[in-house]
Scaffold this motif. Structure first.
Motif, short mmCIF file in Angstrom:
data_model
loop_
_atom_site.label_atom_id
_atom_site.label_comp_id
_atom_site.label_asym_id
_atom_site.label_seq_id
_atom_site.Cartn_x
_atom_site.Cartn_y
_atom_site.Cartn_z
N UNK A 35 6.40 15.90 4.16
CA UNK A 35 6.87 14.45 4.75
C UNK A 35 6.73 14.47 6.05
N UNK A 36 7.00 15.28 6.73
CA UNK A 36 6.92 15.32 8.21
C UNK A 36 5.52 14.81 8.80
N UNK A 37 4.37 15.63 8.15
CA UNK A 37 3.04 15.30 8.66
C UNK A 37 2.50 13.95 7.94
N UNK A 38 3.34 13.72 6.65
CA UNK A 38 2.89 12.26 6.41
C UNK A 38 3.45 11.19 7.13
N UNK A 39 4.86 11.16 7.84
CA UNK A 39 5.32 10.29 8.70
C UNK A 39 4.54 10.27 10.04
N UNK B 265 0.84 -1.05 0.03
CA UNK B 265 0.09 -0.22 0.03
C UNK B 265 0.94 1.23 0.04
N UNK B 266 0.68 2.33 -1.03
CA UNK B 266 1.35 3.42 -0.93
C UNK B 266 0.89 4.64 -0.39
N UNK B 267 1.82 5.53 0.47
CA UNK B 267 1.17 6.39 1.00
C UNK B 267 2.03 7.76 0.62
N UNK B 268 1.22 8.79 0.29
CA UNK B 268 2.23 10.18 0.34
C UNK B 268 1.22 11.28 0.84
N UNK C 80 -8.56 4.95 -2.43
CA UNK C 80 -7.98 6.08 -1.81
C UNK C 80 -8.25 6.38 -0.23
N UNK C 81 -7.46 6.11 0.54
CA UNK C 81 -7.90 6.26 1.85
C UNK C 81 -7.49 7.79 2.32
N UNK C 82 -8.28 8.69 2.53
CA UNK C 82 -7.57 10.02 2.93
C UNK C 82 -7.88 10.29 4.29
N UNK C 83 -6.73 10.87 4.94
CA UNK C 83 -6.72 11.31 6.31
C UNK C 83 -6.30 12.86 6.39
N UNK D 258 -0.12 9.16 -9.57
CA UNK D 258 0.05 7.82 -9.11
C UNK D 258 -1.08 6.72 -9.37
N UNK D 259 -2.35 7.59 -8.80
CA UNK D 259 -3.41 6.55 -8.85
C UNK D 259 -3.87 6.06 -10.18
N UNK D 260 -3.64 7.14 -11.11
CA UNK D 260 -4.02 6.91 -12.61
C UNK D 260 -3.10 6.01 -13.12
N UNK D 261 -1.63 6.09 -12.73
CA UNK D 261 -0.86 4.95 -13.39
C UNK D 261 -0.68 3.48 -12.94
N UNK D 262 -1.14 3.73 -11.59
CA UNK D 262 -0.96 2.21 -10.79
C UNK D 262 -2.23 1.57 -10.62
N UNK D 263 -3.01 1.03 -11.64
CA UNK D 263 -4.13 0.52 -11.46
C UNK D 263 -4.10 -0.59 -10.39
N UNK D 264 -5.17 -0.36 -9.49
CA UNK D 264 -5.45 -1.82 -8.56
C UNK D 264 -4.70 -1.40 -7.23
N UNK D 265 -3.59 -0.58 -7.32
CA UNK D 265 -2.84 -0.13 -5.99
C UNK D 265 -3.72 0.69 -5.07
N UNK D 266 -3.55 0.43 -3.78
CA UNK D 266 -4.44 0.95 -2.72
C UNK D 266 -3.40 2.21 -2.38
N UNK D 267 -3.88 3.27 -2.05
CA UNK D 267 -3.23 4.28 -1.63
C UNK D 267 -3.67 5.08 -0.37
N UNK D 268 -3.03 5.63 0.25
CA UNK D 268 -3.21 6.41 1.56
C UNK D 268 -2.73 7.71 1.30
#
Length: 303
Positions: free
Chosen positions: A262-266, A178-181, A224-227, A192-202
């Motif tokens: 990236x600080x808020x992401x991590x 699962x990819x997060x950014x 897509x899970x959004x926080x 990234x969502x458009x280019x990586x079909x079926x991948x789950x993202x945060x």
């Protein structure tokens, strides 16, 4: 016209790093990070990805330069000016500010890199997506190709598709990861969502932009899970807690992060890991660069 866009002639193939972060005496979190901050000292992370094909586009046009928009501490403005310097392509930055402060480290760097800086009032800046306002600016600067704030356009999506291509070559797959950014303008995660079909993202929002987040959720649905509740006061703001986390993360992992993106992401991923990442998936976090922003925070006495 022919320009020196050779710096954008190839992909960078930035490394995947195995990371272990000790959240507490009882809890160590293991994950991978895509180190796009290592692309270039000044044109780093997602800014390289977004700008690459916009700069290459100029080879096929009669434009002599690129113009874009950003705040006074904008990573996009810093990267655009550095790319202009390295390619010999003229740049204009329309800056949301009442006056150009050359003591500001971001604007000072942009000026030293040859960027023409033009101040826009907050009222003017709010029109940056208005077609007539853009047309007015284009008439005043007819030799410049205009790129949106943050660099998010269709050409940027080509660069993000290359990022996804690298991840696939590095054995990142939808069934195991699962990819997060971070989400700022939304261009990176949507590309990234458009280019990586079926991948789950945060997606970890760093700015309170409810219309954008609603649009993303409607478009990508369950992929897509959004926080959006870990903003630490809003875009461009930080707190002692977040600053301390960024410093601790750097000390433990030797990976520098900044509190804006990236600080808020991590911080969110580490503190909510069990909620966001299931046992059958491995987490991959995208380091989108932006480390120049640390100097801006120091200038504002926030970091």
């Amino acid at each position: 016209m022919t320009m020196n866009t050779q710096i954008f002639s190839s992909t960078k193939n930035t490394p995947l790093t195995q990371v272990s972060y000790q959240l507490s005496p009882e809890r160590v979190i293991h994950f991978q990070m895509k180190r796009d901050d290592l692309i270039d000292p000044q044109i780093s992370g997602n800014k390289w990805r977004k700008l690459k094909f916009n700069f290459k586009q100029l080879d096929q046009t009669q434009y002599k330069g690129i113009a874009s928009f950003g705040g006074a501490f904008s990573n996009h403005i810093a990267a655009l000016s550095a790319a202009g310097k390295q390619t010999g392509i003229a740049t204009i930055g329309f800056i949301r500010t009442h006056e150009i402060d050359l003591n500001n480290p971001t604007l000072s760097l942009a000026k030293q890199s040859g960027m023409q800086l033009i101040a826009l009032s907050r009222e003017e800046y709010r029109k940056r997506h208005d077609v007539e306002f853009i047309n007015q600016l284009q008439r005043a600067h007819p030799d410049y190709y205009f790129v949106p704030e943050g660099g998010s356009n269709q050409l940027a999506a080509l660069g993000l598709a290359e990022l996804v291509g690298e991840l696939k070559q590095q054995s990142i797959t939808a069934d195991k990861h699962i990819i997060a950014c971070a989400i700022g303008s939304g261009g990176t995660i949507s590309g990234m969502l458009d280019a990586f079909e079926d991948m789950q993202f945060i997606g970890i929002a760093v700015v309170k932009d409810i219309p954008l987040l609603t649009e993303l959720k409607q478009k990508y649905g369950e992929r897509l899970t959004i926080i959006s509740d870990n903003l630490f006061g809003g875009y461009g703001k930080t707190t002692d807690e977040l600053n301390a986390f960024c410093l601790d993360f750097h000390q433990q992992t030797e990976i520098p992060i900044e509190p804006i993106y990236t600080g808020k992401l991590m911080h969110t991923l580490m503190n909510r890991f069990d909620e966001l990442v299931s046992d059958d998936k491995s987490l991959l976090a995208i380091h989108t660069g932006g480390l120049q922003g640390i100097k801006g925070l120091s200038y504002r006495h926030q970091y």
